[in-house]
Write a protein that holds these residues in place. Structure first.
Motif, PDB file in Angstrom:
ATOM      1  N   GLY A   8       0.808  -1.208   0.000  1.00  0.00           N
ATOM      2  CA  GLY A   8       0.000   0.000   0.000  1.00  0.00           C
ATOM      3  C   GLY A   8       0.842   1.259   0.000  1.00  0.00           C
ATOM      4  N   ALA A   9       0.408   2.265  -0.789  1.00  0.00           N
ATOM      5  CA  ALA A   9       1.116   3.548  -0.850  1.00  0.00           C
ATOM      6  C   ALA A   9       0.188   4.686  -0.469  1.00  0.00           C
ATOM      7  N   GLY A  10      -0.674   4.434   0.530  1.00  0.00           N
ATOM      8  CA  GLY A  10      -1.411   5.507   1.177  1.00  0.00           C
ATOM      9  C   GLY A  10      -0.542   6.122   2.250  1.00  0.00           C
ATOM     10  N   PRO A  11      -1.112   6.900   3.168  1.00  0.00           N
ATOM     11  CA  PRO A  11      -0.296   7.544   4.205  1.00  0.00           C
ATOM     12  C   PRO A  11       0.565   6.569   5.003  1.00  0.00           C
ATOM     13  N   SER A  12       0.008   5.418   5.398  1.00  0.00           N
ATOM     14  CA  SER A  12       0.788   4.459   6.197  1.00  0.00           C
ATOM     15  C   SER A  12       1.947   3.884   5.400  1.00  0.00           C
ATOM     16  N   GLY A  13       1.669   3.470   4.170  1.00  0.00           N
ATOM     17  CA  GLY A  13       2.720   2.897   3.337  1.00  0.00           C
ATOM     18  C   GLY A  13       3.802   3.900   2.992  1.00  0.00           C
ATOM     19  N   LEU A  14       3.416   5.156   2.774  1.00  0.00           N
ATOM     20  CA  LEU A  14       4.403   6.193   2.478  1.00  0.00           C
ATOM     21  C   LEU A  14       5.285   6.467   3.694  1.00  0.00           C
ATOM     22  N   ALA A  15       4.684   6.513   4.891  1.00  0.00           N
ATOM     23  CA  ALA A  15       5.484   6.721   6.102  1.00  0.00           C
ATOM     24  C   ALA A  15       6.468   5.576   6.302  1.00  0.00           C
ATOM     25  N   ALA A  16       5.994   4.344   6.112  1.00  0.00           N
ATOM     26  CA  ALA A  16       6.891   3.187   6.225  1.00  0.00           C
ATOM     27  C   ALA A  16       8.013   3.273   5.200  1.00  0.00           C
ATOM     28  N   SER A  17       7.669   3.645   3.976  1.00  0.00           N
ATOM     29  CA  SER A  17       8.668   3.733   2.910  1.00  0.00           C
ATOM     30  C   SER A  17       9.710   4.807   3.207  1.00  0.00           C
ATOM     31  N   ARG A  18       9.261   5.948   3.724  1.00  0.00           N
ATOM     32  CA  ARG A  18      10.220   7.015   4.024  1.00  0.00           C
ATOM     33  C   ARG A  18      11.235   6.569   5.068  1.00  0.00           C
ATOM     34  N   VAL A  19      10.746   5.919   6.122  1.00  0.00           N
ATOM     35  CA  VAL A  19      11.644   5.500   7.196  1.00  0.00           C
ATOM     36  C   VAL A  19      12.592   4.410   6.705  1.00  0.00           C
ATOM     37  N   LEU A  20      12.083   3.435   5.988  1.00  0.00           N
ATOM     38  CA  LEU A  20      12.950   2.369   5.475  1.00  0.00           C
ATOM     39  C   LEU A  20      14.000   2.939   4.533  1.00  0.00           C
ATOM     40  N   ALA A  21      13.599   3.871   3.664  1.00  0.00           N
ATOM     41  CA  ALA A  21      14.549   4.481   2.733  1.00  0.00           C
ATOM     42  C   ALA A  21      15.614   5.275   3.487  1.00  0.00           C
ATOM     43  N   SER A  22      15.209   5.992   4.530  1.00  0.00           N
ATOM     44  CA  SER A  22      16.173   6.799   5.288  1.00  0.00           C
ATOM     45  C   SER A  22      17.179   5.930   6.016  1.00  0.00           C
ATOM     46  N   ARG A  23      16.786   4.706   6.354  1.00  0.00           N
ATOM     47  CA  ARG A  23      17.688   3.778   7.059  1.00  0.00           C
ATOM     48  C   ARG A  23      18.538   2.948   6.091  1.00  0.00           C
ATOM     49  N   GLY A  24      18.259   3.045   4.804  1.00  0.00           N
ATOM     50  CA  GLY A  24      18.971   2.207   3.848  1.00  0.00           C
ATOM     51  C   GLY A  24      18.545   0.754   3.886  1.00  0.00           C
ATOM     52  N   ILE A  25      17.342   0.493   4.375  1.00  0.00           N
ATOM     53  CA  ILE A  25      16.818  -0.880   4.424  1.00  0.00           C
ATOM     54  C   ILE A  25      16.192  -1.202   3.072  1.00  0.00           C
ATOM     55  N   PRO A  26      16.657  -2.230   2.377  1.00  0.00           N
ATOM     56  CA  PRO A  26      16.092  -2.563   1.059  1.00  0.00           C
ATOM     57  C   PRO A  26      14.612  -2.942   1.183  1.00  0.00           C
ATOM     58  N   PHE A  27      13.793  -2.389   0.289  1.00  0.00           N
ATOM     59  CA  PHE A  27      12.361  -2.694   0.345  1.00  0.00           C
ATOM     60  C   PHE A  27      11.707  -2.438  -1.007  1.00  0.00           C
ATOM     61  N   ASP A  28      10.543  -3.032  -1.184  1.00  0.00           N
ATOM     62  CA  ASP A  28       9.665  -2.764  -2.318  1.00  0.00           C
ATOM     63  C   ASP A  28       8.298  -2.395  -1.761  1.00  0.00           C
ATOM     64  N   CYS A  29       7.663  -1.400  -2.377  1.00  0.00           N
ATOM     65  CA  CYS A  29       6.309  -1.010  -1.984  1.00  0.00           C
ATOM     66  C   CYS A  29       5.387  -1.254  -3.172  1.00  0.00           C
ATOM     67  N   TYR A  30       4.292  -1.949  -2.942  1.00  0.00           N
ATOM     68  CA  TYR A  30       3.350  -2.260  -4.007  1.00  0.00           C
ATOM     69  C   TYR A  30       2.025  -1.557  -3.758  1.00  0.00           C
ATOM     70  N   GLU A  31       1.502  -0.909  -4.801  1.00  0.00           N
ATOM     71  CA  GLU A  31       0.254  -0.164  -4.735  1.00  0.00           C
ATOM     72  C   GLU A  31      -0.653  -0.602  -5.883  1.00  0.00           C
ATOM     73  N   ALA A  32      -1.887  -1.003  -5.534  1.00  0.00           N
ATOM     74  CA  ALA A  32      -2.816  -1.500  -6.552  1.00  0.00           C
ATOM     75  C   ALA A  32      -3.288  -0.404  -7.498  1.00  0.00           C
ATOM     76  N   GLY A  33      -3.319   0.844  -7.048  1.00  0.00           N
ATOM     77  CA  GLY A  33      -3.808   1.931  -7.885  1.00  0.00           C
ATOM     78  C   GLY A  33      -2.742   2.485  -8.810  1.00  0.00           C
ATOM     79  N   SER A  34      -3.177   3.421  -9.673  1.00  0.00           N
ATOM     80  CA  SER A  34      -2.261   4.045 -10.628  1.00  0.00           C
ATOM     81  C   SER A  34      -1.496   5.211 -10.031  1.00  0.00           C
ATOM     82  N   GLY A  35      -1.828   5.578  -8.799  1.00  0.00           N
ATOM     83  CA  GLY A  35      -1.133   6.669  -8.142  1.00  0.00           C
ATOM     84  C   GLY A  35      -1.104   6.433  -6.646  1.00  0.00           C
TER      85      GLY A  35
END
Length: 458
Positions: A8-35
């Protein structure tokens, strides 16, 4: 190699992604929608957004902001949904998240793997072949306002009613209801705002609620009402907070009887607040008529528990949402009663490597809780903090539920309700305890590197 999957790339998924990216933790985020944006993307083609055309946030911009990026000063106090989406897009751009997010990609299955890790199957929209990868961790951030929850279909005559009947998730504008007699069922935020909006052009508008809610004005004594949830008064014991808030409401809006509403049975802080200025005005004008719960339906009418009966052309069910995780087998994880067996609303005790984001509903905005929750998850992934044992977490969940049930209404809607100040304190305590566990574990392994210091700011 460790790799984390964010769903998910709603608010929760974006917050998780930001923190993981800032830590250099490898991750993939999947979002069913086009945006990106989740429910804040109007007409989201993932089918999961119930945002209607006129919707403004009922939480102030200060309360909705992530700690790492304030909303623009140019925004109004209560931003329109297009502005919230623009803010989330700016958040993703600012922290370089787009490269990690796979759009138009639906996660169809998440299964635990023997020996550790998770098997994640996904399918690109329009693609014929599903793909499966193995991840060491999965962060579930698919939201909890997308699976419409309808009332009990056993209500007599529910299948007899011949008028239109939709869930609020499908509501977009009041035009289809112009000149009609409309019943809105449910007195949460959506029910209050939709009833008020429809009443401007409908012939008659009724608002039905089995349990009348306290209706909060959006501004309370010159401040956005949500600011009170994190003010100094919020740390007072509940036996002082409840009568204090009841007094504030009485001073700000007067008695419910002025609006044709019965006195709510529960205290103001025992339920998720329903916030609407316009509903109170429309009730006072007689444009909206309050009704109790539904007893039965006819072909073109509804009977209520007080014995009254009204002719109705259309029904809008503002009856909330179910907690759903369609990619997880119910035997792995489910929340059939709206309550989650999660330690600090995040960790299932006996499913290592699986985490949940955003399943904590405070009286104010949830955004400020998401980054601290994601930081804790990142700490766990990196081993900087350690969890209690599964048995200890299970006991803690049971104690938390017992406390919760003494405070909040025993309804599905309130299954994930929290006190934001209490949750922050609990998370800070757990961070400190997790560091101690990590130090003790490290002491037993003298050649292992020691975990770096971790901030406990929440």
């Amino acid at each position: 190699m460790r790799r984390t999957c964010v769903i998910g790339a709603g608010p929760s998924g974006l917050a998780a992604s930001r923190v993981l990216a800032s830590r250099g933790i490898p991750f993939d985020c999947y979002e069913a929608g086009s945006g990106i944006g989740g429910l804040w993307r109007y007409g989201n083609d993932n089918g999961m957004s119930g945002v209607y055309a006129s919707l403004h946030a009922n939480i102030s911009k200060e309360s909705m902001s992530f700690s790492s990026l304030p909303m623009p000063d140019s925004y109004p106090v209560f931003p329109h949904h297009t502005q919230v989406l623009a803010y989330l897009e700016s958040y993703a751009e600012t922290f370089g998240l787009h490269g990690h997010i796979g759009l138009r990609t639906e996660v169809t299955s998440v299964r635990p793997v023997e020996g550790g890790g998770w098997e994640v199957t996904r399918r690109s929209r329009g693609g014929a072949e599903a793909e499966t990868d193995r991840y060491t961790e999965v962060v579930v951030a698919n939201g909890h306002h997308w699976d419409p929850r309808l009332p009990d279909p056993a209500v007599p005559g529910a299948g007899v009613f011949e008028g239109s009947a939709v869930h609020a998730h499908a509501y977009r504008s009041p035009e289809p209801y112009a000149g009609q007699r409309v019943l809105v069922v449910g007195m949460g935020n959506s029910g209050c705002e939709i009833a008020a909006e429809i009443s401007r052009s409908a012939a008659r508008t009724f608002l039905s609620a089995r349990a009348v809610a306290h209706v909060f004005p959006k501004m309370l004594l010159g401040r956005p009402a949500d600011h009170w949830a994190v003010s100094r008064a919020a740390v007072l014991p509940r036996f002082l907070k409840d009568p204090g808030m009841a007094l504030l409401l009485r001073l700000a809006r007067g008695a419910p009887a002025l609006y044709g509403l019965p006195e709510p049975v529960r205290r103001p802080l025992a339920a998720h607040p329903s916030t609407s200025d316009e509903l109170l005005v429309q009730l006072a004008r007689g444009a909206v008529t309050a009704k109790p719960g539904i007893r039965s339906f006819g072909r073109d009418s509804v009977s209520f528990t007080d014995g009254s009966r009204e002719t109705v052309d259309a029904v809008v069910y503002a009856t909330g949402y179910s907690l759903s995780f369609p990619f997880l087998a119910p035997a792995v994880f489910a929340a059939p009663d709206g309550r989650t067996e999660l330690y600090l609303r995040t960790v299932p005790p006996r499913l290592p490597g699986l985490f949940f984001m955003g399943l904590a509903q405070p009286a104010g905005a949830a955004f400020p809780l998401l980054e601290p929750q994601a930081e804790w998850i990142a700490d766990l992934i990196e081993g900087e903090v350690l969890l209690p044992t599964p048995a200890e977490m299970t006991r803690s969940i049971a104690r938390a539920r017992e406390r919760h049930d003494k405070v909040y209404a025993p309804s599905y809607r309130h299954g994930i309700e929290i006190d934001i100040c209490a949750y922050r304190r609990a998370l800070r305590r757990e961070l400190r305890a997790g560091r101690r566990r990590a130090r003790r574990a490290d002491a037993r392994r003298p050649d292992a590197p020691r975990p770096a210091p971790v901030s406990d700011t929440v």
